[in-house]
Every structure is written in structure tokens, then in C-alpha cells.
Design an enzyme around this catalytic site. Structure first.
Site, PDB file in Angstrom:
ATOM      1  N   GLY A 253     -23.077   3.377   0.355  1.00 45.68           N
ATOM      2  CA  GLY A 253     -22.741   2.857  -0.968  1.00 45.68           C
ATOM      3  C   GLY A 253     -23.653   3.339  -2.072  1.00 45.68           C
TER       4      GLY A 253
ATOM      5  N   CYS B 212      10.268  -0.665   2.015  1.00 42.80           N
ATOM      6  CA  CYS B 212      10.578   0.716   1.641  1.00 42.80           C
ATOM      7  C   CYS B 212      12.098   0.922   1.763  1.00 42.80           C
ATOM      8  CB  CYS B 212       9.836   1.696   2.536  1.00 42.80           C
ATOM      9  SG  CYS B 212      10.315   3.408   2.246  1.00 42.80           S
TER      10      CYS B 212
ATOM     11  N   CYS C 204       6.099   7.599   5.888  1.00 47.26           N
ATOM     12  CA  CYS C 204       7.522   7.313   5.704  1.00 47.26           C
ATOM     13  C   CYS C 204       8.377   8.251   6.572  1.00 47.26           C
ATOM     14  CB  CYS C 204       7.874   7.492   4.227  1.00 47.26           C
ATOM     15  SG  CYS C 204       9.424   6.712   3.752  1.00 47.26           S
TER      16      CYS C 204
END
Lengths: 268, 294, 361
Positions: B35, B244, B275
């Protein structure tokens, strides 16, 4: 959140809250302040008076850790025992600055975030020390706005929309919300109208008494000093030239300079 | 789309070896201090600042000839800037390219984390425009660096407080700030907050490169990452309340597509590989073509 | 039927082809040669070399041609090329005292050793369009002088000798390299000057102009502006001495600025400095003004909050390649972030409207 509420006046202290020894700061060849020593006890209000350029603001900055002194110690009675804050690492000093210490600037713009709402301003110190409950932060902020006589309906307004006196009261709330034990004030009533000053002084006196705060207040206004301070230090050319109980110093000044200072004010 | 050899006019992966070593040192430091923003001497790349020069330099420093690279922008492999960066590495490094998240060893991304969970050994490289999570609260670099050093993060929560006071909710939808291993507050790059939960405890190495701002930071595998919030206003990684329309997925991040001038719209996965993989496996959504087309 | 957007790769190729065609323009008009650009667009070439941080007139001319005359795009091409070049080492500091001058003026002295040389300047031209240039074929010839040029020492040295200028001790420490190490603040003066010399001419000009209008005023006079060529020498470790590796054209500006002195120091003039590749005098003068404004802390002046006094502001925003890249990146797709904002604003509106309704009921 309960422990963020103000303390009751301090119980019988075993020793001073702050011990300052031999504090000096030079700017090149010029003296900022020289060889300043004093003790401050819990619940005590110490006034530092003198003309502009007398070194009182330099002294305050050194005490609060905004300036690094060239010599001397500033020993604060932390919750873990006495510590010389001059020698502290920056993270520790910053933590102190958000918990046990507070600093009220003369100009509220220096002490407030002008683009953040009143509630956010008061809440910042709480969040900086780990408060993570929005409802509780807001409740505490609302409570503190009430204590400094700001309408709770203004909680989401930004300080820009506030009058000078309100801004200064908001700065005080923002500083006192974490229940500090020592508050530094730099001309907190400077730049305000006389009637606004009176109200602010009244408020400050009440808060100091109720919370048992120890305060070091720098002012050139002896009326402010008389109203708030238990003890006074008079500074000239970077040195403390007189030190005593407020009434004593103002009613029976010993140093010629103090006599001049007092008389010039009383004739106004 | 595989290119077997790299352009001999350039060093492997474009940057010279000295520069790559310098960047690797910054990456290692970043991994050692999760970080923390490590300053590095960002080079001028043949693509504009703000278009992924930081990510490209980090990828260049990580690539070996055996790597299989995937580049996505907005979750898709075929967006123009993703195409451009992929072609850059095919030319200068000659590495194999892939669109399959599962097959990639290095994935460079802009604005998304793939839906398919990453695995050990994979490296995810983020393109970062503004690495400083405190930047829009405090414009001065000198001051924000001090705030990180002292873990002085009250101001960050003031911003969240102000959001709730004004909007009734934390009004940050992307680049949502996180706290890493209880220490540094980090900008996860402009990924939607929906992706934030994937940052923490991730088996892959996550590297963040900001070229213009000259910073690299990192999340080593399985790092604890927490999205900043309040107890009574907890972090909410919301997404469009739809499935979707092509593959029927209910848990993936969706793009909203306007389909005509009557206000009709459809929702499709932003992660094109995810997808397609689902559609290939026979999943169907509301607007899927009839089976014959499969 | 919706088909997922595809074809990014094909679109990019087609766009590149179209760009190449547009760059060439009408094929019936003769193509520009690199030499033509280098010789006849010399000030554009200079600017590209200065902001590209690479002294190579031919490559700068090529970049201008390839960029269709977009100078920032040309600077970008040069920078991207430059970064791939190996670094052999640093040169010996150039000696501008020994500059072969083409122009040298001082605003502070009517005359000085070496004289005032106007050189090829636009200064006293009347800005009237010269329609003769629309026709071709003319080769103007300037007068020449036979006498060998006299030595022209820096004018500020003369003031230096009288103790009127702030002293400028010579440093032999290698300056930090802006393109090799990340910019860290506070920056030293050499680093600031590096950033300014490759900074955007327009930005540096506007910053300088703002100081003249009172935003960090420094009361500058052009002590000396000189343009000419200097030899570049490099120490060759194997030889043990420095050899000349080439010649570059530079513009150098030194300003003389008012300084009131302090309790400990008598009043002295202070300096601002500008040094830029090629004939780039607007940039060099601007640079020296901004340099001087940025020195307020070192000289014990007041911070008036002026942009030109703010080192972080100036250094982080003067680079046009960084600026244009970041500015233009907002045309890249951001629909994932936009979608996230869309969801949020819909939800907030829904909640706000429900609250209103409940309040009304």
C-alpha cells in the site's frame, strides 16, 4: 463516545501538567524567546502578555511543537508519565496534538477547514483518533455545537457562511471535542467586535471551568488576560520580565515596562 | 494473435535492462510495504501519459518470454487502448497474448478486476492515473506524503462523513479508498467499488503503476484490504440490479447499453471474456440469440 | 439485435492509414523535406529540441513533419525516442562566456565590452504580412562584417566585481537528473532549472508574465540576453582530458532583480537565470523570471501565495507532455466508472424522492 465527553475538573494533581525549562529560540542573530521557564498546573490558565514582537507567539509555537526550540525542555505529563515533547518523534507529537492538546488560532481560517461542514469540522478530531460510527460522531458534534451556542440546524453548513464570532466558536468546539487537557490559544478574541469578544470570553471562561482545562493564552489585551488568566507572564524582547498572579501583576506591577503596559491600557 | 518473436530494433519489452531493474526494485519495495507508494524514475514511453504508461512500465519489468499476456480496458480485451497496449508488447516483447483470464500469467488492466477469480502465480497490473487517495482533499504532495508517514487519515474520513451528511450515503462510486493491512490508505485505481472486495485476500500479485505521477505500489498475495466506511454506513459494493442480458450472469459487473432513442437499454457483462466463456458453456440471457446461433 | 462492440483492432489500423494520408495532404503539392523544415522552420525546430530535451535539429524536423506541425506532438515523439537512448555520461559545463555570439543585448547598460549585437531578431520588424513570401525564389542576403568579434564577457560579471550582485559560487557537484530520478520536493535550483528549460513555453511565459503583473513581483531587468553557439566537451576517462564532441546553439538570459537587503546583509542585486536550446529568447527570458520568483525562500522574501512562487505548482504543471497526456486521457472510455456513478446517483435520487414522499404523507 462517552469518554469523549468533557472531564469533570481534575482531581487532586500530584504535580504540574507542564514544566518548561530554559526554552530558547533564535532567528539567526535575533532572539525569538530566551530562557523561558515555568510550571503549569492542571486546571490553571496562564496568560502571556506583551506587545507584538515581544516573543509571546514564538514562545507559544515552541510550546505547542509548531516550532523547534534551540534549547530547553517542554515536559508534559502524558497519560504514560512525564515526557519531553521537544524530543518526541513527530508522529507522537501529532497524536498528542489530536488528543490531549488543542490549539485555538487567532484567525479561525487557520484552525478550520473552510470547505467542510461544521459537523465535519467538529468530527475530524474524533475520526482522527478512530471514531467510526457516523451516528455517534454526529451526535457528539451536535452536542458540541450546542455548547458553543451554534444552532444545531447549522450542522451541515460550511464555516464560510458563519459570522466571525461563530467561526471562532466552531474552532473552539472542534478543538475541545476530544477532551484535551491542555489548550494553547493565540489571541482567540483578536479581530472580533467588542460585543462579540465579550460573548466569546464568557463562553471560554465557562468551558475552561467546567472542563477543568489547563490553558496557555497569548494576548496583547490585558482585559482578556484579567478575565481568563489565573497567572500572567509579561514578555519583552523575548524574555519574561515579570511573572505572578494576574491581579498582582495588573494591580501592582513591579517592572517598569509592565507599569507602562498597564497604564497605557487603563487610560483607554 | 500470438507473435513468436519480438522486434529486434528494441530491447525485450522495450525498456533497457537498467531501467527494468530500477522498476523491479521499486516493485519489490512496494511488495515489502503493501500500500505504500514507492517513487520511481518513470520513463517517457511512446504512448501518452495518462494512457497507461505506469502500467506498461510495470508490465515491461515483469514480463519474461514465456509469459502469456492479457490486456483489458473497461473489462474488455477489444477496447482500443487495450488493443494498442497489447500490440505494443506483442511487437516489443513477442510474448503470447490471450483473452482468457485463466490462461494469462500477466494481466494489465484499466478500471476493472476480472470476474474470474485469479490464482497464485498470476500478476495483475493496474494502470493508475492519480495514485494519491488524499489528492483531492490535499493537493500538496509534500503534505500528503507526511500524512501517510504519520498515518494521519482523519481527513479521509471527513470526506466520507461529508458525503453522508450531504447525500445520505458515501458518494464514491469508483476509486474507492481502502486501508491495507491496517496501515496505508491506498487508491485502488478507478475500478468500480463493486471490484473492491476482490482486492483483499487475492492469491495473485497486484501491482499498481502510475507513470506520470512516478509511483508504484503493490498488494502481495493474500493481503488484508478493507474499504473505508462507518460502522453504521458499511461499505456497499453495489452494481446494477440486473442480470447480464447475454449470458444471464447475476453476479458480474454490467455495462448499460442504450439500444434505441426510446430509452430502451440492455445490460451486459463488462468482462467480455467472462461473458463469452459463460455463453460458450450454454448460459443464456434475456436478449440471447436463439440456440441456432450458438 | 445487440452485438458486443468489436473491431477495435481494425479501427486502429484504418485510423493510422487515414492519418498518414492526411499528413501528406494534397499529393499535387510537393512534399516537405526534413532539410526544408530544419532550415526554414528553425524556431519551431528549436522549440521541439528544447522541450524534447534532445539537441538534434534533423530529428526535431522529422518529428515536426510526422506530427503535421503539432509541436507538442513533435516534442512527444522526441521525448519517446530520447528515452531509448543510452546515457554515456555528462558533459563538462558549457562555457557561455566563450559563446560565438549571434545576438547579445543588455537592458541595463547602454554599452559594454563586446557591444550590443541585435542579431537576427523580430524585435524591430513591423508586423506586416510580407506578401512577397507567397511568391518563391528570393534569397535574401545580409550584410557581413570582416572584423573578428571582440570578447564579450558576461555583463553581470562586471557588476559582480563591484559586489553589487549576489555572489554565485561555483559548484562542482553533479546536478540531479530530472529524467533519471523521480521528482522529489523541495527541489534544488538546478532541478528547478532543468524542469523549466524543458517546460512548456506557453506555461513558462504565462507564469513569468504573472510575476510582472504583481503575482510574485521580482522587478526584473534583462541584464543580458545572449544567443550563439558553444562547444560541448566531455571528459573521456581513457584519455584523462576533455574533448570537444560538438557544438550547440543556446539562448541564455540573466536578469538583474531588485533586492532590498536585510539587517545582516547590505543591499545587493539578485539573479534569475534562463538557458534554453536554440534561439528561444521568449522562453529564456520567461525562465529567468520564473526562476527568480521561485527563489523567494532562499532570499528571505515573503510568500505572497503567487502561483509563480509555488515550486510544487510550477514543477508539477510545466511539462506539456505530462499535461497533454493526462488531459487527453479523459477521451478514453470511462464507461465502467460512469456506470458506477450512474447506479449511485439513481439510488440516491430514489432515496431522496422516497423521503420527500414520506414527508408529504
Amino acid at each position: 463516545m462517552k469518554d469523549m465527553q468533557p472531564h469533570t475538573p481534575a482531581h487532586a494533581p500530584d504535580g504540574p501538567l507542564l514544566r518548561v525549562e530554559g526554552l530558547s529560540k533564535h532567528y539567526g542573530a535575533r532572539i525569538g524567546c530566551a530562557d523561558v521557564s515555568f510550571d503549569l498546573w492542571p486546571g490553571e490558565v496562564l496568560g502571556i502578555v506583551g506587545e507584538s514582537g515581544s516573543g509571546k507567539s514564538t514562545l507559544l509555537s515552541c510550546l505547542a511543537g509548531h516550532l523547534t526550540p534551540d534549547a530547553g525542555q517542554v515536559i508534559f505529563e502524558t497519560r504514560g508519565g512525564p515526557r519531553d515533547t521537544v524530543q518526541m518523534a513527530e508522529p507522537e507529537r501529532r497524536l498528542l496534538g489530536r488528543t490531549d492538546w488543542a490549539f485555538v488560532h487567532q484567525n479561525p481560517r487557520d484552525g478550520l477547514r473552510m470547505g467542510v461542514s461544521a459537523g465535519g469540522n467538529v468530527g475530524e478530531r474524533l475520526m482522527a483518533v478512530g471514531a467510526r460510527n457516523y451516528g455517534a460522531i454526529r451526535e457528539t458534534a451536535t452536542d458540541w455545537l450546542g455548547r458553543v451556542e451554534i444552532d444545531a440546524a447549522r450542522i451541515d453548513d460550511r464555516p464560510r457562511q458563519f459570522s466571525g464570532g461563530m467561526q471562532q466558536r466552531l474552532q473552539i468546539a472542534r478543538n475541545l471535542v476530544t477532551g484535551p487537557r491542555l489548550v494553547f490559544m493565540d489571541e482567540p478574541t483578536g479581530g472580533l467586535d467588542v460585543s462579540v469578544q465579550a460573548r466569546l470570553l464568557d463562553l471560554l471562561r465557562g468551558l475552561v471551568r467546567d472542563m477543568g482545562l489547563a490553558v496557555i493564552i497569548v494576548t496583547h489585551d490585558l482585559a482578556v488576560a484579567r478575565l481568563l488568566a489565573h497567572r500572567l507572564m509579561v514578555m519583552k524582547d523575548g524574555r519574561v520580565i515579570e511573572h505572578g498572579l494576574t491581579d498582582q501583576v495588573l494591580d501592582d506591577p513591579q517592572a517598569a515596562y509592565t507599569q507602562l503596559l498597564v497604564s497605557s491600557v487603563l487610560q483607554v | 494473435m500470438n507473435a513468436p518473436h519480438h522486434d529486434p530494433d528494441y530491447n525485450f519489452a522495450y525498456l533497457d535492462e537498467q531501467t527494468k531493474r530500477m522498476i523491479r526494485r521499486a516493485i519489490l519495495k512496494g511488495i515489502a510495504v503493501p500500500g505504500y507508494q514507492v517513487p520511481f524514475a518513470s520513463r517517457e514511453m511512446p504512448m501518452p501519459y495518462g494512457w497507461g504508461t505506469g502500467g506498461v512500465q510495470v508490465t515491461a519489468a515483469c514480463l519474461v518470454p514465456e509469459d502469456r499476456l492479457k490486456v483489458i480496458d473497461q473489462g474488455a480485451d477489444d477496447t482500443t487502448n487495450a488493443v494498442s497496449i497489447r500490440r505494443f508488447f506483442q511487437r516489443t516483447a513477442g510474448v503470447a497474448a490471450t483473452e482468457k483470464t485463466t490462461e494469462a500469467s500477466v494481466i494489465q488492466t484499466r478500471h476493472r478486476i476480472p470476474e474470474t477469480p485469479l490464482t497464485e502465480g498470476q500478476i495483475l497490473v493496474y494502470q493508475v492515473p492519480i495514485p494519491e487517495p488524499l489528492r483531492f482533499l490535499e493537493p500538496r504532495e509534500s503534505e500528503t506524503r507526511r500524512m501517510h508517514a504519520l498515518a494521519d487519515y482523519g481527513l479521509m474520513h471527513v470526506k466520507l462523513y461529508e458525503d453522508i451528511a450531504r447525500h445520505g450515503a458515501i458518494a464514491t462510486a469508483y476509486a474507492y479508498p481502502v486501508e491495507v493491512e491496517g496501515r496505508y490508505v491506498m487508491d485502488p485505481s478507478p475500478i468500480p467499488k463493486f471490484d473492491n472486495p476482490k482486492l483483499g485476500d487475492n492469491p495473485a500479485i497486484q501491482l499498481f503503476g502510475a507513470g506520470r505521477e512516478q509511483r508504484i505500489y503493490a498488494l502481495p498475495p493474500y493481503t488484508a484490504v478493507r474499504s473505508l466506511d462507518f460502522e453504521d454506513y458499511p461499505f456497499d459494493p453495489s452494481k446494477a440490479d440486473h442480470d447480464c442480458d447475454l449470458c444471464g450472469a447475476s453476479g458480474s459487473y454490467l455495462d448499460e447499453v442504450i439500444t434505441d432513442d426510446q430509452g430502451s437499454r440492455m445490460f451486459v457483462c463488462s468482462d467480455t471474456d467472462y461473458c463469452e466463456t459463460r455463453r460458450d458453456a450454454g448460459h443464456r440471457g434475456r436478449f440471447s440469440p436463439p440456440e441456432v446461433q450458438a | 439485435m445487440y452485438v458486443a462492440v468489436k473491431g477495435g483492432e481494425r479501427a486502429i489500423e484504418a485510423a493510422h492509414d487515414w492519418l498518414a494520408e492526411e499528413r501528406r495532404g494534397n499529393p499535387e503539392v510537393p512534399e516537405l523535406s526534413i532539410a526544408q523544415i530544419r532550415e526554414q522552420m528553425a524556431l519551431a525546430v528549436n522549440r521541439v529540441m528544447a522541450e524534447g530535451s534532445l539537441y538534434d535539429p534533423d530529428l526535431a524536423a522529422l518529428a515536426i513533419k510526422q506530427a503535421r506541425g503539432d509541436l507538442i506532438e513533435a516534442v512527444f515523439l522526441i521525448r519517446a525516442y530520447r528515452t531509448t537512448l543510452p546515457r554515456f555520461g555528462g558533459s563538462v559545463p558549457v562555457d557561455t562566456d566563450k559563446m560565438a555570439l549571434t545576438r547579445r543585448i543588455s537592458a541595463t547598460f547602454k554599452d559594454a565590452p563586446g557591444g550590443q549585437v541585435l542579431g537576427p531578431t523580430f524585435d524591430y520588424t513591423h508586423r506586416l504580412l510580407d506578401f512577397k513570401l507567397m511568391a518563391e525564389g528570393e534569397t535574401p542576403q545580409a550584410q557581413t562584417r570582416d572584423s573578428a568579434p571582440e570578447p564579450a564577457p558576461h555583463i553581470l560579471h562586471l557588476l559582480d566585481r563591484d559586489g553589487l550582485m549576489e555572489p554565485q559560487p561555483r559548484h562542482d557537484t553533479a546536478p540531479p537528473a530530472l529524467t533519471r530520478a523521480p521528482l522529489e520536493l523541495p527541489a534544488t535550483r538546478p532541478l528547478r532549472l532543468q524542469a523549466l528549460t524543458r517546460g512548456d513555453e506557453g506555461f513558462v511565459l504565462s507564469m513569468a508574465y504573472s510575476t510582472q503583473r504583481g503575482y510574485g513581483r521580482t522587478h526584473a531587468f534583462v541584464g543580458e540576453l545572449r544567443i550563439g553557439t558553444v562547444a560541448v566537451e566531455m571528459d573521456i576517462p581513457e584519455l584523462g582530458f576533455a574533448v570537444e564532441i560538438g557544438e550547440i546553439e543556446l539562448t541564455e538570459c540573466e536578469t538583474v532583480n531588485q533586492f532590498t537587503g536585510s539587517k545582516t546583509e547590505p543591499p545587493q542585486f539578485t539573479r534569475g537565470y534562463g538557458l534554453v536550446f536554440g534561439q528561444s529568447e521568449r522562453k529564456a527570458i520567461s525562465m529567468s523570471l520564473v526562476d527568480r520568483a521561485l527563489r523567494w525562500k532562499e532570499l528571505g522574501e515573503e510568500d505572497t501565495g503567487a502561483p509563480a512562487q509555488d515550486e510544487e505548482f510550477v514543477l508539477y504543471h510545466c511539462d506539456n507532455i505530462q499535461a497533454t497526456g493526462f488531459l487527453e486521457h479523459i477521451k478514453l472510455p470511462h464507461y465502467v466508472d460512469f456506470q458506477s456513478e450512474l447506479e449511485l446517483i439513481r439510488r440516491l435520487r430514489r432515496e431522496a424522492m422516497t423521503a420527500h414522499q414520506e414527508a408529504a404523507e
